[in-house]
Design a protein around this motif. Sequence first.
Motif, mmCIF file in Angstrom:
data_model
loop_
_atom_site.group_PDB
_atom_site.id
_atom_site.type_symbol
_atom_site.label_atom_id
_atom_site.label_comp_id
_atom_site.label_asym_id
_atom_site.label_seq_id
_atom_site.Cartn_x
_atom_site.Cartn_y
_atom_site.Cartn_z
ATOM 1 N N GLU A 69 7.634 -15.619 0.124
ATOM 2 C CA GLU A 69 7.851 -16.379 -1.095
ATOM 3 C C GLU A 69 6.889 -15.810 -2.123
ATOM 4 O OE1 GLU A 69 7.745 -20.960 -2.713
ATOM 5 O OE2 GLU A 69 7.849 -20.590 -0.573
ATOM 6 N N LEU A 70 7.415 -15.408 -3.268
ATOM 7 C CA LEU A 70 6.608 -14.750 -4.282
ATOM 8 C C LEU A 70 6.596 -15.564 -5.567
ATOM 9 C CD1 LEU A 70 7.913 -11.093 -3.810
ATOM 10 C CD2 LEU A 70 5.884 -12.135 -2.790
ATOM 11 N N MET A 71 5.492 -15.410 -6.310
ATOM 12 C CA MET A 71 5.340 -16.110 -7.573
ATOM 13 C C MET A 71 4.894 -15.092 -8.611
ATOM 14 S SD MET A 71 2.774 -19.246 -8.503
ATOM 15 C CE MET A 71 3.534 -20.365 -7.361
ATOM 16 N N PHE A 72 5.408 -15.224 -9.821
ATOM 17 C CA PHE A 72 4.992 -14.370 -10.928
ATOM 18 C C PHE A 72 4.798 -15.256 -12.143
ATOM 19 C CE2 PHE A 72 5.743 -11.535 -14.533
ATOM 20 C CZ PHE A 72 4.852 -10.512 -14.231
ATOM 21 N N ASP A 73 3.608 -15.214 -12.724
ATOM 22 C CA ASP A 73 3.266 -16.040 -13.887
ATOM 23 C C ASP A 73 3.630 -17.509 -13.679
ATOM 24 O OD1 ASP A 73 2.108 -14.005 -15.294
ATOM 25 O OD2 ASP A 73 3.805 -13.657 -16.631
ATOM 26 N N THR A 89 13.303 -16.459 -7.059
ATOM 27 C CA THR A 89 14.459 -16.725 -6.218
ATOM 28 C C THR A 89 14.814 -15.445 -5.467
ATOM 29 O OG1 THR A 89 16.061 -16.026 -7.895
ATOM 30 C CG2 THR A 89 15.356 -18.357 -7.934
ATOM 31 N N ASP A 90 15.735 -15.552 -4.514
ATOM 32 C CA ASP A 90 16.197 -14.356 -3.806
ATOM 33 C C ASP A 90 16.798 -13.357 -4.790
ATOM 34 O OD1 ASP A 90 15.319 -15.275 -1.357
ATOM 35 O OD2 ASP A 90 17.282 -16.053 -0.746
ATOM 36 N N GLU A 91 17.508 -13.859 -5.788
ATOM 37 C CA GLU A 91 18.099 -12.978 -6.801
ATOM 38 C C GLU A 91 16.997 -12.276 -7.616
ATOM 39 O OE1 GLU A 91 20.875 -13.368 -10.773
ATOM 40 O OE2 GLU A 91 21.227 -14.786 -9.120
ATOM 41 N N LEU A 140 -8.693 -21.164 -4.808
ATOM 42 C CA LEU A 140 -8.914 -19.715 -4.841
ATOM 43 C C LEU A 140 -7.594 -18.966 -5.025
ATOM 44 C CD1 LEU A 140 -11.606 -19.295 -2.053
ATOM 45 C CD2 LEU A 140 -11.938 -19.171 -4.526
ATOM 46 N N MET A 141 -6.516 -19.481 -4.437
ATOM 47 C CA MET A 141 -5.201 -18.856 -4.615
ATOM 48 C C MET A 141 -4.800 -18.914 -6.084
ATOM 49 S SD MET A 141 -2.459 -17.333 -3.570
ATOM 50 C CE MET A 141 -2.261 -17.487 -1.808
ATOM 51 N N LYS A 142 -4.984 -20.067 -6.708
ATOM 52 C CA LYS A 142 -4.644 -20.208 -8.128
ATOM 53 C C LYS A 142 -5.491 -19.274 -8.986
ATOM 54 C CE LYS A 142 -3.137 -25.013 -7.830
ATOM 55 N NZ LYS A 142 -3.417 -26.394 -8.255
ATOM 56 N N LEU A 143 -6.788 -19.200 -8.685
ATOM 57 C CA LEU A 143 -7.673 -18.321 -9.452
ATOM 58 C C LEU A 143 -7.290 -16.852 -9.270
ATOM 59 C CD1 LEU A 143 -11.113 -20.077 -8.848
ATOM 60 C CD2 LEU A 143 -9.831 -19.964 -11.006
ATOM 61 N N SER A 144 -6.921 -16.474 -8.047
ATOM 62 C CA SER A 144 -6.524 -15.078 -7.815
ATOM 63 C C SER A 144 -5.269 -14.745 -8.613
ATOM 64 C CB SER A 144 -6.327 -14.789 -6.324
ATOM 65 O OG SER A 144 -5.154 -15.396 -5.819
ATOM 66 N N GLU A 145 -4.335 -15.703 -8.691
ATOM 67 C CA GLU A 145 -3.127 -15.482 -9.491
ATOM 68 C C GLU A 145 -3.480 -15.373 -10.969
ATOM 69 O OE1 GLU A 145 -0.711 -18.795 -8.367
ATOM 70 O OE2 GLU A 145 -0.206 -17.904 -6.423
ATOM 71 N N GLY A 146 -4.364 -16.238 -11.439
ATOM 72 C CA GLY A 146 -4.773 -16.204 -12.838
ATOM 73 C C GLY A 146 -5.521 -14.935 -13.205
ATOM 74 N N LEU A 147 -6.299 -14.432 -12.261
ATOM 75 C CA LEU A 147 -7.059 -13.196 -12.485
ATOM 76 C C LEU A 147 -6.232 -11.950 -12.172
ATOM 77 C CD1 LEU A 147 -10.423 -14.295 -10.846
ATOM 78 C CD2 LEU A 147 -10.113 -13.697 -13.255
ATOM 79 N N ASN A 148 -5.057 -12.167 -11.595
ATOM 80 C CA ASN A 148 -4.229 -11.063 -11.116
ATOM 81 C C ASN A 148 -5.063 -10.167 -10.200
ATOM 82 O OD1 ASN A 148 -1.867 -9.625 -10.809
ATOM 83 N ND2 ASN A 148 -2.260 -8.305 -12.579
#
Length: 136
Positions: A96-100, A105-107, A48-56
């Motif tokens: 911890e964040l993910m985008f696409d 990273t912290d930077e 569900l986490m992966k699907l939510s990311e894919g669906l934004n």
Amino acid sequence: MYFYSKLKDMRKLKGFTIRELADRSGVSAAYISQLENGNRGIPSPDVLMKLSEGLNSSYSELMEIAGYLESTQGAHTGEVLPSAPVNLRRFIRENELMFDGMVLTDEDKEWVERMLSVLFWKDRQRRNQESDAPAE
């Protein structure tokens, strides 16, 4: 069957094909198709986490639809319960964040924070100018 039709509706609302959602989420197209057709059980929270990311879309919304979480609506009245606003600056810094599909990273997170600061600073400046303008 509610979860399966809702997942399909969410995908179509975003304008994605099953293949596009598969590419965006990392969940196979065959599995997504089986889910939407009701041929598989409710997926795990990880899927569900992966699907939510894919669906934004909201992970918690998918978790509610799948029955893992209680609804945020009032049990008897149907009203949406208010939630406290999240401090976005703190959220960016402390999570911890993910985008696409890429973990930031912290930077990276610092750059996101800077960009948001610039965007909101410009908006505040515009609003201040509008409120300072003499009434016609």
